[in-house]
Each structure stands twice: as C-alpha cells, then as structure tokens.
Scaffold this active site. Structure first.
Site, PDB file in Angstrom:
ATOM      1  CB  CYS A 147      -0.036  -7.556  -4.860  1.00  0.00           C
ATOM      2  SG  CYS A 147       0.392  -5.815  -4.659  1.00  0.00           S
ATOM      3  CG  HIS A 239       3.138  -5.936  -8.685  1.00  0.00           C
ATOM      4  ND1 HIS A 239       2.583  -4.933  -9.436  1.00  0.00           N
ATOM      5  CD2 HIS A 239       2.572  -5.831  -7.446  1.00  0.00           C
ATOM      6  CE1 HIS A 239       1.723  -4.244  -8.688  1.00  0.00           C
ATOM      7  NE2 HIS A 239       1.709  -4.769  -7.481  1.00  0.00           N
TER       8      HIS A 239
END
Length: 344
Positions: A147, A239
């Site tokens: 990710c 993130h």
C-alpha cells in the site's frame, strides 16, 4: 459481465473489494470465499461489516464458499488472503484456469509474476505470457504492490525523466493497514510505533521492479536505490509519507510540480481510474489523511510541500487511501486493465 470471486471476503480488504465491485459495470460478484467456519452461511451472517457504507444487497444472501477452486464459480478472483495462505492457494486457482488479481505479497517479487500499477507500468502485464508458458497454466497471477509503495511510486513515475539517483522515504501509516484487530487501541492511542514488520523491505524492493524495464522476457530493475523508514500512527485510513528524491542533475520544485500536474496515464476508459492520478495541493499544511484520502473516490494520490532539498534533491509529501488506492482499488484497477488488454 465477467464473473468474479473474492478470496478472504470477510476481512478488512475483502470488504473493500465488495465495496469497490458492487454495481461494477464489467464485473459481477458470483462467489465469496472465506474460512471453513464461515462456509455454507449467508455472507451477512458471518461478516462483521465495518465500512461506512451499507453492505451491498447483492451479497447479503450470497452463501460463503470454501477457498478452493472447485467451490468458486468465477473466471477472475480477487485475493485478500494473508501472504502465508496466498502462496499456495493463489497458485491453485491459477492452475485451475482463473486469473488471480492479488493484494497479497506472496508472489510479488517472483520473476514471472507481474507487479503492476496501471498508471506506472502497464507493459509489465506481458509477463503473463512468460508465466503461462513457464508454468503451463491457463490462468495467471497478477499482483499489486504494498500500500505505501503504491502511493510513492505513482508520484515517482513522472519524475523518472529527471534521472532518479536515490530515494529516502519516511511513512506515517494508518492503523487500517494492519487489519481491524491488528493494532490494539492501547498501543496506538497517545503513541506512534516506529516499526511495521517487513514494510520497509517491500518499499525498497518493489519500487525497483515497478519502475524497471520489461524486455519481453523479464524485468530489469530500476538503476537506483530506496531507503525507507515506516511508522504506524493513530490515523484510521490514509498513508502519508515524506519523500526525498535525489536526481543526477539539477531539478527545481517548479519542474517537479509541473511534471505532477501534467501526468496523464491515459486510463480514463477504466471505471475505477480517477480523473487525476496525482492531485497537487498548494496549501502549506496539505495533504492530510482526513481531508484528502477520498479524493478521486479514494484512488487519487495527493502531493504537497514540494520544495528544494540538499544536493540536487526535492522534498515533498504524498498521501493516499491505503485500503482503496493501496489495496482493493488497486487490484480492481489491475483487473480492468487486464480486460482492456484482452487477458480476460
């Protein structure tokens, strides 16, 4: 419509797959696979739905099946399996003739398995032909990266023309990346954790494969190095990372910003592709996860704080939704590219 199944359908990423695929114009969910204890029961009975949208009607009464090729009625499967399970199970499905779009790390770095971000290296899908010939499969395994790697590499793609020499990255990663029960609340509230197992290694190796050159037989890795430091922070989704990119010639922040703004991967015909792969924020305190993670329906990468660093380097911040852009949405976009390229 192409019949699709989801492996690991009750977990965090499995639920995101369902959310991304519900009402999809090309794909129809025909199978949800999970553990033996869930098999044989309606999905709504065994899944603790944890997303902020309602459980789609089309899967409520769908009976969960075992994670075995003979039990899954599909031509394409999306894998949200843990890596330790994916290593064998995904291969079994590919041997059985199905195309596997995997979010798991198990096969990413195998030489004949495509590791793909459609905006970055669509030509690497040519490894499918190498894989099928070598393994004598009718199916195939195609993977998306870690990710945090996805967020960073999408932003590095338009900078490759400047001659990247090395990359330093420091991440601030959301708790959803560890799964619903992955980080205890008392471990992360009023705290940050400066370690995420194997994450740094994935960023350092996957990046070089993604940005490498495919010669028709194999991928030659990109000729630079990456140094990563990964941290878990008390953010639900999204993130964020600070990136220091050093080049082998002088590059200005203005040129980098212009490269981001002009980046067009020409994927507008894919249903999951956002209008803008990279969104440039001008504010001095953006991007921020809570404010920017759902840009492009969770598929855009936001960048900001583009500034000059030391020794021909540029510093900037990038951020994206880790379970959509960095996981389920990435696999769905890969599958759409597979259909466009004639592999489905």
């Amino acid at each position: 419509m192409i019949k699709v199944g989801i492996l690991g359908a009750t977990g965090n990423v499995g639920q995101r797959f369902i959310q991304q695929l519900a009402g999809h114009p090309w794909f129809e969910i025909t199978a949800l696979a999970a553990s033996e204890r869930s098999a044989g029961k309606p999905y709504e009975q065994v899944a603790k739905w944890r997303l902020d949208t309602d459980l789609p009607e089309e899967v409520r009464e769908l009976t969960v099946v075992p994670t075995k090729p003979e039990a899954v009625d599909a031509d394409l499967v999306f894998s949200a399996l843990p890596a330790e399970d994916a290593i064998k199970i995904e291969a079994d499905f590919a041997k059985a003739g199905m195309v596997v779009c995997s979010n798991a790390s198990a096969h990413r770095m195998e030489k004949d398995v495509p590791l793909v971000i459609p905006e970055v290296n669509p030509e690497h899908l040519g490894l499918i032909d190498v894989q099928r010939k070598k393994r004598k499969w009718d199916g195939a395994i195609v993977t998306n990266p870690n990710c945090s790697t996805i967020m960073m590499v999408v932003t590095l793609k338009p900078l490759m023309k400047f001659g990247i020499e090395n990359i330093h990255v420091s991440t601030m990663q959301a708790v959803s990346g560890a799964g619903y029960e992955g980080v205890p609340s008392m471990a992360i509230i009023d705290n940050m954790i400066p370690y995420i197992g194997s994450e740094e290694g994935k960023m350092e190796t996957e990046t070089l494969k993604l940005l490498g050159d495919f010669d028709g037989k194999q991928v030659k890795e990109a000729p630079f190095w990456v140094s990563a430091a990964c941290h878990r922070v008390g953010v639900l989704d999204g993130h964020t990372m600070s990136i220091w990119a050093r080049f082998n010639k002088k590059v200005t922040p203005e040129k980098v910003k212009d490269a981001f703004l002009k980046f067009d991967p020409k994927l507008s015909d894919l249903p999951t592709s956002p209008k803008k792969a990279i969104i440039v924020r001008e504010e001095p305190d953006r991007p921020q996860p809570r404010m920017d993670r759902m840009q492009g329906n969770g598929m855009s990468i936001s960048v900001g704080r583009i500034r000059a660093g030391k020794a021909d380097s540029i510093q900037y911040v990038c951020m994206g939704h880790n379970t959509i852009r960095g996981a389920a949405g990435a696999s769905v976009l890969n599958a759409e590219l597979l259909k466009k390229k004639g592999y489905l």
